[in-house]
Design a protein around this motif. Structure first.
Motif, PDB file in Angstrom:
ATOM      1  N   GLN A 114     -15.088  48.994 -53.713  1.00 58.63           N
ATOM      2  CA  GLN A 114     -15.824  48.429 -52.582  1.00 58.63           C
ATOM      3  C   GLN A 114     -16.246  46.989 -52.890  1.00 58.63           C
ATOM      4  N   ARG A 115     -16.772  46.789 -54.103  1.00 58.63           N
ATOM      5  CA  ARG A 115     -17.258  45.440 -54.466  1.00 58.63           C
ATOM      6  C   ARG A 115     -16.092  44.445 -54.538  1.00 58.63           C
ATOM      7  N   LEU A 116     -14.939  44.921 -55.050  1.00 58.20           N
ATOM      8  CA  LEU A 116     -13.769  44.029 -55.128  1.00 58.20           C
ATOM      9  C   LEU A 116     -13.344  43.624 -53.718  1.00 58.20           C
ATOM     10  N   HIS A 117     -13.403  44.597 -52.790  1.00 56.23           N
ATOM     11  CA  HIS A 117     -13.055  44.271 -51.394  1.00 56.23           C
ATOM     12  C   HIS A 117     -14.020  43.223 -50.837  1.00 56.23           C
ATOM     13  N   GLU A 118     -15.284  43.314 -51.239  1.00 58.18           N
ATOM     14  CA  GLU A 118     -16.272  42.338 -50.740  1.00 58.18           C
ATOM     15  C   GLU A 118     -15.994  40.932 -51.298  1.00 58.18           C
ATOM     16  N   LEU A 119     -15.450  40.917 -52.546  1.00 61.52           N
ATOM     17  CA  LEU A 119     -15.161  39.608 -53.161  1.00 61.52           C
ATOM     18  C   LEU A 119     -13.910  38.956 -52.588  1.00 61.52           C
ATOM     19  N   ALA A 120     -12.984  39.820 -52.111  1.00 59.19           N
ATOM     20  CA  ALA A 120     -11.634  39.343 -51.776  1.00 59.19           C
ATOM     21  C   ALA A 120     -11.615  38.139 -50.816  1.00 59.19           C
ATOM     22  N   PRO A 121     -12.359  38.155 -49.674  1.00 57.03           N
ATOM     23  CA  PRO A 121     -12.225  37.033 -48.738  1.00 57.03           C
ATOM     24  C   PRO A 121     -12.531  35.681 -49.394  1.00 57.03           C
ATOM     25  N   LEU A 122     -13.626  35.626 -50.144  1.00 60.20           N
ATOM     26  CA  LEU A 122     -13.987  34.350 -50.780  1.00 60.20           C
ATOM     27  C   LEU A 122     -12.926  33.939 -51.817  1.00 60.20           C
ATOM     28  N   LEU A 123     -12.578  34.886 -52.712  1.00 65.59           N
ATOM     29  CA  LEU A 123     -11.678  34.506 -53.810  1.00 65.59           C
ATOM     30  C   LEU A 123     -10.266  34.196 -53.303  1.00 65.59           C
ATOM     31  N   ASN A 124      -9.812  34.947 -52.315  1.00 62.85           N
ATOM     32  CA  ASN A 124      -8.473  34.658 -51.776  1.00 62.85           C
ATOM     33  C   ASN A 124      -8.457  33.295 -51.084  1.00 62.85           C
ATOM     34  N   SER A 125      -9.571  32.945 -50.446  1.00 60.64           N
ATOM     35  CA  SER A 125      -9.582  31.641 -49.756  1.00 60.64           C
ATOM     36  C   SER A 125      -9.573  30.503 -50.776  1.00 60.64           C
ATOM     37  N   ARG A 126      -9.929  30.792 -52.033  1.00 62.03           N
ATOM     38  CA  ARG A 126      -9.955  29.753 -53.073  1.00 62.03           C
ATOM     39  C   ARG A 126      -8.742  29.873 -54.019  1.00 62.03           C
ATOM     40  N   ALA A 127      -7.744  30.700 -53.605  1.00 57.23           N
ATOM     41  CA  ALA A 127      -6.603  30.961 -54.500  1.00 57.23           C
ATOM     42  C   ALA A 127      -5.838  29.677 -54.831  1.00 57.23           C
ATOM     43  N   ASP A 128      -5.644  28.789 -53.819  1.00 57.07           N
ATOM     44  CA  ASP A 128      -4.907  27.537 -54.089  1.00 57.07           C
ATOM     45  C   ASP A 128      -5.656  26.692 -55.110  1.00 57.07           C
ATOM     46  N   ALA A 129      -6.978  26.635 -54.908  1.00 60.17           N
ATOM     47  CA  ALA A 129      -7.781  25.822 -55.834  1.00 60.17           C
ATOM     48  C   ALA A 129      -7.666  26.406 -57.246  1.00 60.17           C
ATOM     49  N   PHE A 130      -7.641  27.740 -57.320  1.00 60.10           N
ATOM     50  CA  PHE A 130      -7.537  28.338 -58.657  1.00 60.10           C
ATOM     51  C   PHE A 130      -6.228  27.931 -59.325  1.00 60.10           C
TER      52      PHE A 130
ATOM     53  N   HIS B 297      -0.338  38.479 -57.042  1.00 62.74           N
ATOM     54  CA  HIS B 297      -0.706  39.480 -58.045  1.00 62.74           C
ATOM     55  C   HIS B 297      -2.233  39.623 -58.130  1.00 62.74           C
ATOM     56  N   LEU B 298      -2.907  38.488 -58.162  1.00 61.31           N
ATOM     57  CA  LEU B 298      -4.369  38.539 -58.284  1.00 61.31           C
ATOM     58  C   LEU B 298      -4.993  39.087 -57.001  1.00 61.31           C
ATOM     59  N   ALA B 299      -4.353  38.762 -55.850  1.00 58.21           N
ATOM     60  CA  ALA B 299      -4.873  39.306 -54.586  1.00 58.21           C
ATOM     61  C   ALA B 299      -4.751  40.826 -54.586  1.00 58.21           C
ATOM     62  N   SER B 300      -3.652  41.326 -55.153  1.00 52.70           N
ATOM     63  CA  SER B 300      -3.471  42.790 -55.156  1.00 52.70           C
ATOM     64  C   SER B 300      -4.484  43.442 -56.094  1.00 52.70           C
ATOM     65  N   MET B 301      -4.942  42.679 -57.098  1.00 52.05           N
ATOM     66  CA  MET B 301      -5.973  43.237 -57.980  1.00 52.05           C
ATOM     67  C   MET B 301      -7.261  43.480 -57.175  1.00 52.05           C
ATOM     68  N   LEU B 302      -7.539  42.564 -56.238  1.00 52.90           N
ATOM     69  CA  LEU B 302      -8.762  42.713 -55.436  1.00 52.90           C
ATOM     70  C   LEU B 302      -8.612  43.810 -54.383  1.00 52.90           C
ATOM     71  N   GLU B 303      -7.362  44.081 -53.994  1.00 54.41           N
ATOM     72  CA  GLU B 303      -7.147  45.194 -53.048  1.00 54.41           C
ATOM     73  C   GLU B 303      -7.465  46.530 -53.711  1.00 54.41           C
ATOM     74  N   ALA B 304      -7.292  46.537 -55.033  1.00 56.17           N
ATOM     75  CA  ALA B 304      -7.702  47.703 -55.839  1.00 56.17           C
ATOM     76  C   ALA B 304      -7.061  49.007 -55.394  1.00 56.17           C
ATOM     77  N   GLU B 305      -5.782  48.940 -55.008  1.00 55.92           N
ATOM     78  CA  GLU B 305      -5.036  50.174 -54.704  1.00 55.92           C
ATOM     79  C   GLU B 305      -4.450  50.685 -56.010  1.00 55.92           C
ATOM     80  N   TRP B 306      -5.216  51.449 -56.759  1.00 59.31           N
ATOM     81  CA  TRP B 306      -4.769  51.859 -58.092  1.00 59.31           C
ATOM     82  C   TRP B 306      -3.843  53.065 -57.979  1.00 59.31           C
ATOM     83  N   ASN B 307      -2.563  52.776 -57.823  1.00 54.87           N
ATOM     84  CA  ASN B 307      -1.582  53.858 -57.685  1.00 54.87           C
ATOM     85  C   ASN B 307      -0.360  53.542 -58.559  1.00 54.87           C
ATOM     86  N   ASP B 308       0.709  54.332 -58.386  1.00 56.58           N
ATOM     87  CA  ASP B 308       1.890  54.157 -59.251  1.00 56.58           C
ATOM     88  C   ASP B 308       2.501  52.763 -59.103  1.00 56.58           C
ATOM     89  N   GLU B 309       2.507  52.247 -57.888  1.00 51.58           N
ATOM     90  CA  GLU B 309       3.107  50.928 -57.665  1.00 51.58           C
ATOM     91  C   GLU B 309       2.280  49.852 -58.383  1.00 51.58           C
TER      92      GLU B 309
END
Ligand code: HEM
Length: 415
Positions: free
Chosen positions: A38-54, A88-100
């Motif tokens: 849940q917390r990762l989902h809350e972080l995602a909008p801010l961090l994804n919007s700063r992905a280019d800067a990162f 890859h980092l965006a998918s980490m924030l999606e936190a779908e921890w499955n086989d894929e």
């Protein structure tokens, strides 16, 4: 033979505990749960919007070290990597921890290992990412909160330093163990070659004498002996000549253990017939019924090696047969262009904890110690199957028999 390296945990150490590999166990060990998702989902909008800067900050850092810049010489590659890393980092924030999720992390590790990016560099990149994210998240902080966040950032850097230093020790150990294992293999291989060279000569001389004596006996006394006795002597003579040829072939195959052999179209049915003829006296002696079910296919392989493989597997089944109604069934199934031969006996079977060792040179099963044999037959069988691009394996049920499988490539249909 070289001795096995001792378990560094001491002689009486039990089996090693299994590593945590199952995803749910990994998550549990890290205490990564729904609240975190849940917390990762809350972080995602801010961090994804700063992905280019990162990635810009990240690549400035990577280009400032020759050790990392060397991997980034091509603009096109860099553009591709920036995109791949952002996704890859965006998918980490999606936190779908499955086989894929697991498989994708594995692919990244493989890609990095292939180009030579070591764990230190990889960890450093995550440190960069965390530093960047923490700074972004702390932007609005002041006073004691800001001071606390800065302390956490310093702690994080120290933790990454420790992890990378300690990981090196793990890798060093793993590399050492691999080297030791390789040394053992090379040593065993050298000994095996030497053994093969020495014994081939010693074995061939008496065999030739035996074959000649059989022929002489037939020439001189054929008329005076019952037909059955003549047939047995003839068969002994043939076998002695064939064994001599086999010794040459095996010597050759031991000398070129890793080389592929030329593959021809071979009628496995004919090879099986020839082999069955060779072991017929043994079958008769132990009153074993052998059934070859159906027509066997044409395969891509080497005729001499195939005959030896069939001979080794069939004669083993005969040798170890312990039932008054001994049976051996042979069949072959076709699977996606491969032929899987199965040699099924109703002998004593092999205990589960010994199954892995049956193809190891000189390793004889505890239950077979009293039965003569070199401990090389199945090892050679495996080598010869692999030289033809195939695979051999065994399944067994102690008390009711074993199934040896040989997979070889099916020959294409004639043009
Ligand atoms: C946060 C750290 C990193 C992440 C998440 C990451 C992610 C990825 C991903 C997703 C791929 C593609 C894997 C695939 O084929 O499916 C990849 C490949 C690669 N990465 Fe990384 N990477 C990281 C750090 C680095 C660093 C620090 C470097 C170089 C200094 C680097 C260089 C490469 C290279 C050269 C490839 C192979 C690209 C190719 O040949 O197409 N990576 N990485």
């Amino acid at each position: 033979m070289p001795s096995q390296p001792e378990d560094p945990r001491g002689k009486d150490a039990g089996p090693r505990p299994a590593p945590i590999t199952e995803l749910p166990r990994r998550l549990a060990y890290l205490e990564l749960d729904e609240t975190d998702r849940q917390r990762l989902h809350e972080l995602a909008p801010l961090l994804n919007s700063r992905a280019d800067a990162f990635v810009e900050t990240f690549y400035r850092h990577l280009f400032s070290f020759p050790e990392t810049a060397q991997f980034l010489q091509d603009d096109e590659l860099v553009a591709r990597l920036k995109k791949a890393q952002q996704d890859h980092l965006a998918s980490m924030l999606e936190a779908e921890w499955n086989d894929e999720y697991v498989a994708q992390r594995g692919r990244v590790g493989d890609a990095h290992a292939q180009v030579g990016i070591n764990p230190q560099i990889f960890l450093g990149a995550y440190n960069q990412y965390l530093q960047f994210c923490s700074r972004e998240l702390c932007l609005g902080l002041e006073g004691e909160s800001l001071a606390c966040a800065k302390r956490m950032l310093s702690l994080q850097k120290a933790v990454f330093l420790d992890i990378s230093l300690t990981l090196e020790a793990y890798f060093h150990q793993a590399t050492q163990s691999l080297r030791q294992a390789l040394d053992l293999v090379y040593q065993a291989n050298a000994e095996l070659r030497q053994f093969a060279q020495l014994t081939s000569h010693d074995l061939k001389t008496p065999l030739a004498t035996m074959a000649n004596l059989c022929d002489e006996a037939l020439d001189e006394f054929r008329e005076q002996m019952p037909e059955e006795a003549a047939e047995l002597i003839e068969s002994a003579s043939k076998r002695a000549f064939r064994m001599s040829a086999t010794i040459d072939e095996l010597l050759h195959s031991t000398m070129s253990l890793h080389s592929d052999v030329p593959r021809d179209v071979v009628d496995s049915g004919l090879v099986m017939d020839e082999t069955v003829e060779l072991i017929r006296p043994l079958l008769k002696q132990k009153k074993i019924q052998l059934n070859v079910r159906g027509e066997l296919p044409h395969v891509l392989g080497d005729r001499a090696r195939m005959r030896e493989i069939f001979y080794n597997l069939l004669s083993n089944a005969v040798k170890f047969s312990d039932k008054s109604d001994g049976r051996i069934d042979v069949d072959c199934t076709l699977q996606d262009g491969d032929c899987v031969f199965c040699i099924h006996d109703n002998g004593p079977g092999i205990p589960a904890d010994e199954l892995e060792r049956v193809f190891v040179p000189f390793r004889r099963l505890a239950s077979h110690r009293d039965i003569p044999g070199s401990g090389l037959g199945l090892y050679f069988t495996k080598t010869m199957v692999e030289q033809q691009g195939g695979r051999v394996w065994v399944e067994s049920e102690p008390g009711s028999g074993s199934r040896f499988y040989v997979l070889l490539q099916q020959a294409p249909p004639p043009a």
